[in-house]
Scaffold this motif. Structure first.
Motif, mmCIF file in Angstrom:
data_model
loop_
_atom_site.group_PDB
_atom_site.id
_atom_site.type_symbol
_atom_site.label_atom_id
_atom_site.label_comp_id
_atom_site.label_asym_id
_atom_site.label_seq_id
_atom_site.Cartn_x
_atom_site.Cartn_y
_atom_site.Cartn_z
ATOM 1 N N ASP A 5 0.821 -1.203 0.000
ATOM 2 C CA ASP A 5 0.000 0.000 0.000
ATOM 3 C C ASP A 5 0.858 1.257 0.000
ATOM 4 O OD1 ASP A 5 -3.115 -0.918 0.860
ATOM 5 O OD2 ASP A 5 -1.514 -2.340 1.238
ATOM 6 N N VAL A 6 2.023 1.184 0.656
ATOM 7 C CA VAL A 6 2.957 2.311 0.602
ATOM 8 C C VAL A 6 3.425 2.532 -0.835
ATOM 9 C CG1 VAL A 6 5.222 3.132 1.348
ATOM 10 C CG2 VAL A 6 3.722 1.985 2.981
ATOM 11 N N ILE A 7 3.713 1.454 -1.543
ATOM 12 C CA ILE A 7 4.135 1.554 -2.946
ATOM 13 C C ILE A 7 3.043 2.204 -3.782
ATOM 14 C CG2 ILE A 7 4.578 0.135 -5.010
ATOM 15 C CD1 ILE A 7 6.032 -1.823 -2.968
ATOM 16 N N ALA A 8 1.794 1.771 -3.581
ATOM 17 C CA ALA A 8 0.687 2.366 -4.323
ATOM 18 C C ALA A 8 0.591 3.866 -4.048
ATOM 19 C CB ALA A 8 -0.618 1.672 -3.946
ATOM 20 N N GLY A 33 1.373 -3.475 -5.642
ATOM 21 C CA GLY A 33 1.276 -2.060 -5.292
ATOM 22 C C GLY A 33 1.241 -1.169 -6.512
ATOM 23 N N LEU A 34 2.051 -1.490 -7.510
ATOM 24 C CA LEU A 34 2.067 -0.703 -8.738
ATOM 25 C C LEU A 34 0.768 -0.868 -9.525
ATOM 26 C CD1 LEU A 34 5.758 -1.272 -9.930
ATOM 27 C CD2 LEU A 34 4.795 0.804 -8.908
ATOM 28 N N VAL A 35 0.195 -2.068 -9.504
ATOM 29 C CA VAL A 35 -1.093 -2.270 -10.183
ATOM 30 C C VAL A 35 -2.186 -1.451 -9.503
ATOM 31 C CG1 VAL A 35 -2.906 -3.940 -10.719
ATOM 32 C CG2 VAL A 35 -0.521 -4.535 -11.134
ATOM 33 N N ILE A 36 -2.177 -1.406 -8.173
ATOM 34 C CA ILE A 36 -3.157 -0.580 -7.460
ATOM 35 C C ILE A 36 -3.011 0.879 -7.883
ATOM 36 C CG2 ILE A 36 -3.804 0.312 -5.183
ATOM 37 C CD1 ILE A 36 -3.073 -2.495 -4.062
ATOM 38 N N ALA A 37 -1.767 1.352 -8.000
ATOM 39 C CA ALA A 37 -1.543 2.740 -8.433
ATOM 40 C C ALA A 37 -1.984 2.931 -9.881
ATOM 41 C CB ALA A 37 -0.071 3.092 -8.280
ATOM 42 N N ALA A 38 -1.629 1.972 -10.749
ATOM 43 C CA ALA A 38 -2.002 2.078 -12.160
ATOM 44 C C ALA A 38 -3.521 2.114 -12.312
ATOM 45 C CB ALA A 38 -1.410 0.909 -12.939
ATOM 46 N N VAL A 91 1.739 9.624 -5.540
ATOM 47 C CA VAL A 91 2.393 10.926 -5.390
ATOM 48 C C VAL A 91 3.153 11.284 -6.654
ATOM 49 C CG1 VAL A 91 4.180 12.177 -4.126
ATOM 50 C CG2 VAL A 91 2.531 10.780 -2.872
ATOM 51 N N ALA A 92 3.885 10.312 -7.197
ATOM 52 C CA ALA A 92 4.682 10.565 -8.399
ATOM 53 C C ALA A 92 3.809 10.974 -9.582
ATOM 54 C CB ALA A 92 5.503 9.324 -8.740
ATOM 55 N N LEU A 93 2.680 10.289 -9.745
ATOM 56 C CA LEU A 93 1.819 10.574 -10.896
ATOM 57 C C LEU A 93 0.937 11.794 -10.687
ATOM 58 C CD1 LEU A 93 0.823 6.911 -11.803
ATOM 59 C CD2 LEU A 93 2.373 8.411 -13.073
ATOM 60 N N SER A 94 0.869 12.293 -9.452
ATOM 61 C CA SER A 94 0.009 13.436 -9.158
ATOM 62 C C SER A 94 0.482 14.720 -9.820
ATOM 63 C CB SER A 94 -0.088 13.646 -7.641
ATOM 64 O OG SER A 94 1.154 14.111 -7.113
ATOM 65 N N HIS A 95 1.698 14.724 -10.334
ATOM 66 C CA HIS A 95 2.163 15.916 -11.061
ATOM 67 C C HIS A 95 1.346 16.142 -12.324
ATOM 68 C CE1 HIS A 95 5.828 14.921 -8.637
ATOM 69 N NE2 HIS A 95 5.759 16.222 -8.435
ATOM 70 N N ASN A 96 0.684 15.081 -12.804
ATOM 71 C CA ASN A 96 -0.304 15.196 -13.878
ATOM 72 C C ASN A 96 0.267 15.815 -15.149
ATOM 73 O OD1 ASN A 96 -2.821 14.735 -14.930
ATOM 74 N ND2 ASN A 96 -3.749 16.603 -14.119
ATOM 75 N N THR A 97 1.461 15.383 -15.487
ATOM 76 C CA THR A 97 2.089 15.865 -16.722
ATOM 77 C C THR A 97 2.373 14.725 -17.687
ATOM 78 O OG1 THR A 97 4.312 15.667 -15.791
ATOM 79 C CG2 THR A 97 3.192 17.779 -15.508
ATOM 80 N N PHE A 98 1.710 13.565 -17.491
ATOM 81 C CA PHE A 98 2.058 12.360 -18.257
ATOM 82 C C PHE A 98 0.883 11.867 -19.093
ATOM 83 C CE2 PHE A 98 4.275 12.266 -14.116
ATOM 84 C CZ PHE A 98 5.556 12.569 -14.574
ATOM 85 N N ASP A 99 1.231 11.340 -20.254
ATOM 86 C CA ASP A 99 0.230 10.745 -21.149
ATOM 87 C C ASP A 99 0.170 9.234 -21.008
ATOM 88 O OD1 ASP A 99 -0.503 13.181 -22.938
ATOM 89 O OD2 ASP A 99 1.681 13.181 -22.849
ATOM 90 N N ALA A 100 1.190 8.638 -20.425
ATOM 91 C CA ALA A 100 1.252 7.191 -20.198
ATOM 92 C C ALA A 100 2.289 6.952 -19.115
ATOM 93 C CB ALA A 100 1.632 6.439 -21.476
ATOM 94 N N ALA A 101 2.316 5.723 -18.610
ATOM 95 C CA ALA A 101 3.286 5.377 -17.570
ATOM 96 C C ALA A 101 3.908 4.020 -17.875
ATOM 97 C CB ALA A 101 2.617 5.348 -16.198
ATOM 98 N N PRO A 157 -2.832 5.175 -19.968
ATOM 99 C CA PRO A 157 -2.285 3.902 -20.435
ATOM 100 C C PRO A 157 -1.020 3.581 -19.649
ATOM 101 C CG PRO A 157 -2.715 5.393 -22.269
ATOM 102 C CD PRO A 157 -2.814 6.206 -21.008
ATOM 103 N N GLY A 158 -0.720 2.314 -19.525
ATOM 104 C CA GLY A 158 0.486 1.932 -18.800
ATOM 105 C C GLY A 158 0.912 0.531 -19.154
ATOM 106 N N LEU A 159 2.214 0.305 -19.172
ATOM 107 C CA LEU A 159 2.790 -1.019 -19.369
ATOM 108 C C LEU A 159 3.671 -1.350 -18.187
ATOM 109 C CD1 LEU A 159 2.331 0.040 -22.444
ATOM 110 C CD2 LEU A 159 3.868 -1.823 -23.032
ATOM 111 N N PHE A 160 3.703 -2.621 -17.838
ATOM 112 C CA PHE A 160 4.625 -3.119 -16.824
ATOM 113 C C PHE A 160 5.838 -3.701 -17.535
ATOM 114 C CE2 PHE A 160 1.145 -2.144 -14.296
ATOM 115 C CZ PHE A 160 1.495 -2.244 -12.954
ATOM 116 N N VAL A 161 7.001 -3.311 -17.053
ATOM 117 C CA VAL A 161 8.252 -3.653 -17.729
ATOM 118 C C VAL A 161 9.096 -4.516 -16.794
ATOM 119 C CG1 VAL A 161 10.270 -2.758 -18.940
ATOM 120 C CG2 VAL A 161 8.131 -1.458 -18.956
#
Length: 602
Positions: free
Chosen positions: A131-134, A161-166, A139-149, A173-177
């Motif tokens: 949940d901390v990761i999410a 945690g990353l899926v919860i955030a995604a 917080v990172a994505l809250s800057h709201n300057t992105f079209d994808a992640a 849109p987002g891909l897991f790498v």
């Protein structure tokens, strides 16, 4: 092939159960998508801060006409699986430039290694780190300057945690790498044998250390089929990886080519183009059913029975243990990978891997083929394999025949007719058991209980020679509200020794086992947990308990059990030290294990 009736029935049940929550979720992400990234609406000062250090990309970012990727990285070199991510941002940024876009590291998230904290105090922070990761990714994505992640993560709590955030930022849109597994070292069964010998006092710590270092020896994911590699499987079955990317070793040219291809694909599926694929639409009810089917067919980690409901809730989908149980009844176990067998994930991949499995399951109607994925063309795209030929990346049809039937078998001739997990329930509560590595003769046990409140007390009793008859070992007050629900993996070697001595033995706990849960029958995640007044807290030494994974039964065979008072536990020792004091609010507010034990999403 028509969709299997049980798969269809379970999917419809999930759709109906989730209808109101999913509707609200889709409305929410639709509004966010309509608003779009705020780059054009930021003040000049806002934008100057966002782009100040971006060098040659600054002009493109200021113009705001090309897609910008936010990179969320879980890099650290404490985790061998995440060490390769050190070089990914530079590669991704260059690939984005070459394709006419831009990329920025939006933020980093913590990533702890359960292998380091197994049996240690730090393990009490492990589940809540999800949940901390999410939240950190939020917080990172809250800057709201992105079209994808692009989400860079592999291991146990990190991917969930990353899926919860995604899902929370599901309008993007987002891909897991992935980074891939380390090359094979000391075989896992040999390592497990040395662990049991050490537990029994037959070898010294020098031999144990030698075996551990020979098994975990380089960059990449640990090669057994635990939670980390179950996560990678899940990302393909749910359509969030590029096809065939899960189990390509770090440092291989194909690994680098797949990372660059993921960058290009992220640029192609933004709202600025003609193939918009927001994560919230990928993560629908069918995708989660496909993920559960993959978990059953591969004999994957029990930890996903906690993580999948938590991930699904973030996308407005409500899963229940009965969904896992019913799908397990019709999905055959197709793979034998340690701890279910002797092979590791490299051997599994070489035998045909996920491309073979997905193709087989699709052909038998056990998967939804019409899901939205990041790759396009439905889930059928994931029956293909990536090939790097003369520097060009292409996908070819994957194998239709297993290269090793000791590791991987077709649906028509599986290792067992049903999947790897069972729901057990009764007057103690609801629980799950991973049965794919448990021999049939060990799946039913009726014996007297020995009750403990700490795994160290179990170890002490073992060393004192206290286990001389068939026993149900109960370890309670190990749930998320009690102490963060640490894995009890360090109990596996000693319980396995008892099993090898000819005793019937089982574990019953409101805690977790490792994703490497093995041959000892373990009814885990008992819910409600003791700290929330669950019936497991009424058990006493000597109670006759029945654990029956065949019939799905977990019960106390004692008159008047339900009327007993709860046995309280002193949990004060779990409240502070090594950061535990920071997680008090998590322990106080978390949900039930059966619902994902969520804090960030309830």
């Amino acid at each position: 092939m028509a969709l299997n009736q049980t798969v269809a029935r379970v999917t419809e049940r999930i759709v109906e159960r989730s209808r109101e929550r999913r509707h609200l979720y889709l409305d929410q992400i639709a509004r966010a998508a309509e608003a779009g990234p705020k780059r054009a609406h930021l003040t000049c000062g806002n934008q100057a801060h966002a782009y100040a250090a971006m060098g040659e990309d600054k002009t493109r970012l200021v113009e705001g006409r090309v897609p910008n990727i936010g990179i969320i990285t879980a890099y650290n070199d404490m985790l061998s699986a995440h060490q390769p991510f050190e070089t990914y941002p530079a590669r991704i940024k260059q690939a984005a430039r070459d394709a006419g876009g831009t990329a920025q590291v939006a933020g980093g998230v913590p990533a702890m290694c359960d292998g380091v904290t197994q049996g240690q105090t730090g393990m009490e922070l492990s589940l809540f780190s999800r949940d901390v990761i999410a939240m950190a990714a939020g917080v990172a994505l809250s800057h709201n300057t992105f079209d994808a992640a692009l989400y860079l993560g592999v291991c146990d709590k990190i991917v969930p945690g990353l899926v919860i955030a995604a899902a929370t930022f599901g309008h993007l849109p987002g891909l897991f790498v992935p980074a891939g597994p380390m090359v094979s070292g000391l075989p896992n069964d040999e390592k497990a044998k040395v662990r049991q010998q050490f537990a029994a006092g037959e070898v010294g710590r020098d031999k144990l250390m030698e075996a551990e270092m020979a098994s975990y020896h380089g960059p990449g994911t640990c090669t057994f089929y635990g939670t980390a590699n179950s996560n990678q499987m899940l990302m393909e079955f749910m359509g969030l990886h590029l096809p065939g990317s899960s189990f390509v070793n770090p440092g291989a040219p194909l690994r680098d080519a797949l990372t660059e291809a993921a960058t290009r694909r992220a640029l192609e599926i933004t709202a600025l183009g003609n193939d918009f694929r927001p994560v919230g639409h990928v993560l629908d009810e069918k995708a989660f059913v496909n993920g559960i089917v993959g978990l059953m067919a591969t004999g994957g980690s029990t930890n996903l029975v906690i993580h999948l409901p938590a991930m699904a809730r973030a996308a407005g989908v409500l899963l229940d243990i009965e969904d896992f149980n019913d799908l397990s009844a019709v999905v055959p176990l197709m793979a034998k990978v340690y701890p279910n067998g002797l092979a590791d994930v490299n051997h599994f991949h070489a035998a045909g891997g996920l491309a073979y499995m997905i193709g087989e399951l699709l052909s038998e109607g056990l998967l939804h083929s019409d899901t939205l994925t990041v790759a396009g063309d439905g889930l059928g795209a994931y029956s293909k394999e990536p090939r790097l030929i003369d520097g060009e990346l292409n996908w070819a049809q994957g194998p239709r025949v297993s290269e090793n039937d000791k590791i991987l078998r077709p649906v028509s001739d599986p290792f067992q007719a049903t999947g790897g997990l069972r729901e057990l329930k009764g007057n103690i509560g609801r629980s799950v058991m991973k049965v794919s590595a448990v021999k049939p003769e060990h799946r039913v046990i009726e014996a007297n209980a020995r009750v403990f409140h700490d795994q160290e007390d179990v170890k002490a009793a073992f060393k004192a020679g206290a286990f001389t008859e068939d026993t149900i070992v109960v370890v309670r007050y190990q749930g998320p509200a009690a102490n963060g629900m640490p894995e009890l993996h360090s109990l596996t070697p000693i319980l396995a020794v008892l099993l090898d001595r000819g005793l019937k033995v089982a574990l019953v706990t409101d805690g977790r086992m490792s994703g490497a849960s093995g041959k000892v029958p373990a009814a885990i995640h008992v819910s409600p947990e003791g700290a929330k007044g669950g019936a497991i807290a009424k058990l006493r030494d000597g109670d006759r308990v029945r654990v029956d994974a065949e019939a799905g039964v977990l019960e106390v065979l004692e008159e008047g059990f339900e009327a007993r008072e709860i046995a309280e536990a002193d949990l004060s020792a779990n409240e502070s030290g090594l950061g535990r004091e920071l997680f008090a609010m998590f322990r106080e507010s978390c949900g039930l294990a059966a619902e994902g034990a969520g804090v960030a999403v309830r």
